[in-house]
Enzyme design. Structure first.
Site, PDB file in Angstrom:
ATOM      1  N   ARG A  10      31.374  53.483  30.591  1.00  0.00           N
ATOM      2  CA  ARG A  10      30.482  52.691  31.359  1.00  0.00           C
ATOM      3  C   ARG A  10      30.009  51.596  30.798  1.00  0.00           C
ATOM      4  O   ARG A  10      30.231  50.636  31.681  1.00  0.00           O
ATOM      5  CB  ARG A  10      29.890  53.970  32.862  1.00  0.00           C
ATOM      6  CG  ARG A  10      29.624  52.362  33.592  1.00  0.00           C
ATOM      7  CD  ARG A  10      29.138  52.988  35.286  1.00  0.00           C
ATOM      8  NE  ARG A  10      27.626  53.640  35.019  1.00  0.00           N
ATOM      9  CZ  ARG A  10      26.311  53.819  34.429  1.00  0.00           C
ATOM     10  NH1 ARG A  10      26.406  52.700  34.138  1.00  0.00           N
ATOM     11  NH2 ARG A  10      25.930  55.491  34.404  1.00  0.00           N
ATOM     12  N   ASP A  16      38.348  30.516  41.791  1.00  0.00           N
ATOM     13  CA  ASP A  16      38.897  31.523  41.715  1.00  0.00           C
ATOM     14  C   ASP A  16      40.426  31.501  41.337  1.00  0.00           C
ATOM     15  O   ASP A  16      40.786  30.571  42.090  1.00  0.00           O
ATOM     16  CB  ASP A  16      39.579  32.230  42.994  1.00  0.00           C
ATOM     17  CG  ASP A  16      40.538  33.962  43.009  1.00  0.00           C
ATOM     18  OD1 ASP A  16      41.233  33.601  42.775  1.00  0.00           O
ATOM     19  OD2 ASP A  16      40.018  35.015  44.203  1.00  0.00           O
ATOM     20  N   LYS A  24      47.403  40.717  39.919  1.00  0.00           N
ATOM     21  CA  LYS A  24      48.420  39.569  39.927  1.00  0.00           C
ATOM     22  C   LYS A  24      48.897  39.583  38.932  1.00  0.00           C
ATOM     23  O   LYS A  24      49.062  40.024  37.975  1.00  0.00           O
ATOM     24  CB  LYS A  24      47.559  38.140  41.235  1.00  0.00           C
ATOM     25  CG  LYS A  24      46.836  39.147  42.112  1.00  0.00           C
ATOM     26  CD  LYS A  24      47.691  39.584  43.245  1.00  0.00           C
ATOM     27  CE  LYS A  24      47.597  40.211  44.063  1.00  0.00           C
ATOM     28  NZ  LYS A  24      45.400  40.116  44.396  1.00  0.00           N
TER      29      LYS A  24
HETATM   30  C1  LIG Z   1      43.407  34.674  45.913  1.00  0.00           C
HETATM   31  C2  LIG Z   1      42.512  36.380  45.097  1.00  0.00           C
HETATM   32  N1  LIG Z   1      41.720  36.789  44.637  1.00  0.00           N
HETATM   33  C3  LIG Z   1      41.283  38.313  44.899  1.00  0.00           C
HETATM   34  C4  LIG Z   1      41.487  38.934  45.439  1.00  0.00           C
HETATM   35  C5  LIG Z   1      41.336  40.730  45.445  1.00  0.00           C
HETATM   36  O1  LIG Z   1      42.044  40.815  44.268  1.00  0.00           O
HETATM   37  P1  LIG Z   1      42.043  42.487  44.597  1.00  0.00           P
HETATM   38  O2  LIG Z   1      42.762  42.875  45.406  1.00  0.00           O
HETATM   39  O3  LIG Z   1      42.743  42.761  42.891  1.00  0.00           O
HETATM   40  O4  LIG Z   1      40.572  43.445  44.557  1.00  0.00           O
HETATM   41  C6  LIG Z   1      42.998  38.301  45.488  1.00  0.00           C
HETATM   42  C7  LIG Z   1      43.851  39.805  45.923  1.00  0.00           C
HETATM   43  O5  LIG Z   1      44.942  39.712  46.810  1.00  0.00           O
HETATM   44  C8  LIG Z   1      43.709  36.836  45.946  1.00  0.00           C
HETATM   45  O6  LIG Z   1      45.063  37.318  45.665  1.00  0.00           O
END
Ligand SMILES: Cc1ncc(COP(=O)(O)O)c(C=O)c1O
Length: 379
Positions: free
Chosen positions: A46, A170, A195
Site C-alpha cells: 500500500r 483538472d 481517460k
Molecule cells: C474531468 C474529469 N475529472 C475527474 C473524473 C473522475 O475520474 P474517475 O471516473 O476516474 O474517478 C472524470 C470522470 O469522468 C472526469 O471527466
C-alpha cells in the site's frame, strides 16, 4: 528529453533482477526484510510498489512536477487533494466541473465543514469576487466537462499566488501532451487516468501531480493512510498507455478538429462547443495555453426529441459514459455523466437534454463522420 521520449522512457528502467526492458507488474502485497527493521526501501505494497512508482515518476516528468501519486480513481485523487484543506475552509470551483466532482464536493465534503462557490472561472474578475476571508483553494477544470469553457490558468495561478491560495487544475481532457498547468504556474494537477492517459477504456485510475514539496508530502501521507492506491496491474496498464499518448493525442486532435468542422456546418446542429474552432469565444486563450484542442466536442441539437432520435441509429459511436479511449464514445451528459447535478443547476450551466458530448476516437475519420451523419439524419 522531448515529450514523446519522456512518455516512453521516464520512470522506466530495465528491471535490475532480469534486465526486463518493460517494467514488471510487481503483484505482491509485501516484501522480505533483510533483518528486523531493515528492508530495501520496500516494506508494504500500500505504501510503495515498484510498478506504481514507475508510473508516478513518469507522470511527474510529463507534467513537470516535483512529485506524483497514483490513485484508485480520478475521484480518489481529487479526494486526496481536498485533504489539504481543513473544516471551515472555502473553495472556489469552476461552474461546470465533472458531475462526480460536484457530487463529492456538495454531498460528501460539505458534511465535513468545507464550503464551495461554483463560479464562471473563465472570468478572473468573477474568481476574485468569489474569494472570501476563508478561501483556501481555487479548483479549475479547463476545458470544462462538457461545456468546454476555458479558464486562463496563468491568470488564476497568479491570483492564487498573490493571495496564498492553492491552485488546482483538472487536466484530464487535454493531458500534459496538450496543456501543462504547472508550467503556467498552477500548484497541483489532477487526472482521471481512466481517460486519455490510459487511453484504452480498460482501467480506472487517478493521479495527483504537485509542484510543492509540502503539498507532495501530505498527499503521499494521505495516499498511504487512506489507501486508495492504484493497483500494480492498473499502474502497468496506464504506464503502457502513456507510451502512445503523443501519437493518440495527435490523432484525437486531428479527428476532433475535422468532426467539429463537420458538425458546425450541419443544418441539424444548433451549436458546436470546441475550443479548436475559430468561432469558439475563447479561441485566443486556447491558442495561448494549449497545444491543440483534443478530441472532446459537445454540440446542441435543436430539441431534446432530436437528441433522442440521434442516438438510436449510431453503430460505431458507443453510447457510453467516460471519454478519452481510442474508440469514439458519445453521451447525453444531462442523463448520464452529469445526472447527479441538480436539474436547476444543470439548466443554469446550459446542460440541457439536447446537448450531446462526443469523445472522438482514433478510428478512420470517414467512418466517424458517416456514423454521425446517420444519427443526424434521424435527429
Ligand atoms: C474531468 C474529469 N475529472 C475527474 C473524473 C473522475 O475520474 P474517475 O471516473 O476516474 O474517478 C472524470 C470522470 O469522468 C472526469 O471527466
Amino acid at each position: 528529453m522531448g515529450f514523446s521520449t519522456d512518455a516512453i522512457h521516464a520512470g522506466v528502467h530495465p528491471d535490475p533482477t532480469t534486465g526486463s526492458v518493460m517494467t514488471p507488474i510487481y503483484q505482491t502485497s509485501t516484501y522480505v526484510y533483510e533483518s528486523p527493521g531493515r528492508h530495501r526501501g520496500y516494506d508494504y505494497a500500500r505504501t510503495v510498489n515498484p510498478t506504481r512508482s514507475a508510473l508516478e515518476e513518469n507522470l511527474k516528468v510529463l507534467e513537470g512536477g516535483r512529485a506524483a501519486y497514483a490513485f484508485a480513481s480520478g475521484m480518489a485523487a481529487i479526494s486526496a487533494v481536498m485533504t489539504l484543506l481543513k473544516s471551515g475552509d472555502h473553495v472556489v470551483v469552476s461552474r461546470n466541473v465533472y458531475g462526480g466532482t460536484y457530487r463529492l464536493f456538495a454531498r460528501v465534503l460539505e458534511d465535513y465543514g468545507l464550503t464551495f462557490s461554483y463560479v464562471d472561472t473563465s472570468s478572473i474578475e468573477t474568481v476574485e469576487a468569489a474569494l472570501r476571508k476563508n478561501t483556501r483553494m481555487v479548483y479549475v477544470e479547463t476545458p470544462t466537462n462538457p461545456i468546454m469553457i476555458l479558464t486562463d490558468i496563468g491568470a488564476v495561478a497568479a491570483l492564487c499566488r498573490s493571495k496564498n491560495l492553492i491552485s488546482v487544475v483538472d487536466n484530464t481532457f487535454l493531458t500534459p501532451c496538450l496543456q501543462r498547468p504547472l508550467d503556467l504556474g498552477a500548484e497541483i494537477v489532477v487526472h482521471s487516468t481512466t481517460k486519455y492517459l490510459n487511453g484504452h477504456s480498460d482501467s480506472v485510475g487517478g493521479a495527483v501531480i504537485l509542484a510543492r514539496d509540502d503539498h507532495a508530502e501530505r498527499v503521499k501521507f494521505v495516499q498511504n493512510s487512506v489507501g486508495a492506491i492504484l493497483s500494480p496491474f492498473d499502474s502497468w496498464l496506464v504506464l503502457r498507455g502513456i507510451k502512445t499518448l503523443p501519437l493518440r493525442m495527435r490523432a484525437h486532435d486531428e479527428n476532433g478538429a475535422q468532426v467539429a468542422r463537420f458538425l458546425e456546418g450541419h443544418p441539424k446542429v444548433e451549436r458546436v462547443l470546441y475550443p479548436g474552432l475559430p468561432a469558439h469565444p475563447q479561441r485566443e486563450l486556447a491558442l495561448r495555453q494549449t497545444r491543440g484542442s483534443g478530441g472532446m466536442i459537445s454540440f446542441y441539437l435543436k430539441t431534446a426529441e432530436a437528441a433522442e432520435c440521434f442516438f438510436r441509429p449510431l453503430k460505431l459511436c458507443a453510447l457510453a459514459e467516460s471519454l478519452g479511449g481510442i474508440e469514439t464514445l458519445i453521451c447525453q451528459p444531462s442523463t448520464m455523466t452529469h445526472a447527479s447535478v441538480p436539474e436547476q443547476e444543470r439548466r443554469a450551466m446550459g446542460l440541457t437534454d439536447s446537448l450531446v458530448r462526443v469523445s472522438v476516437g482514433c478510428e478512420d475519420l470517414q467512418d466517424i463522420l458517416a456514423d454521425l451523419e446517420r444519427g443526424l439524419a434521424a435527429a
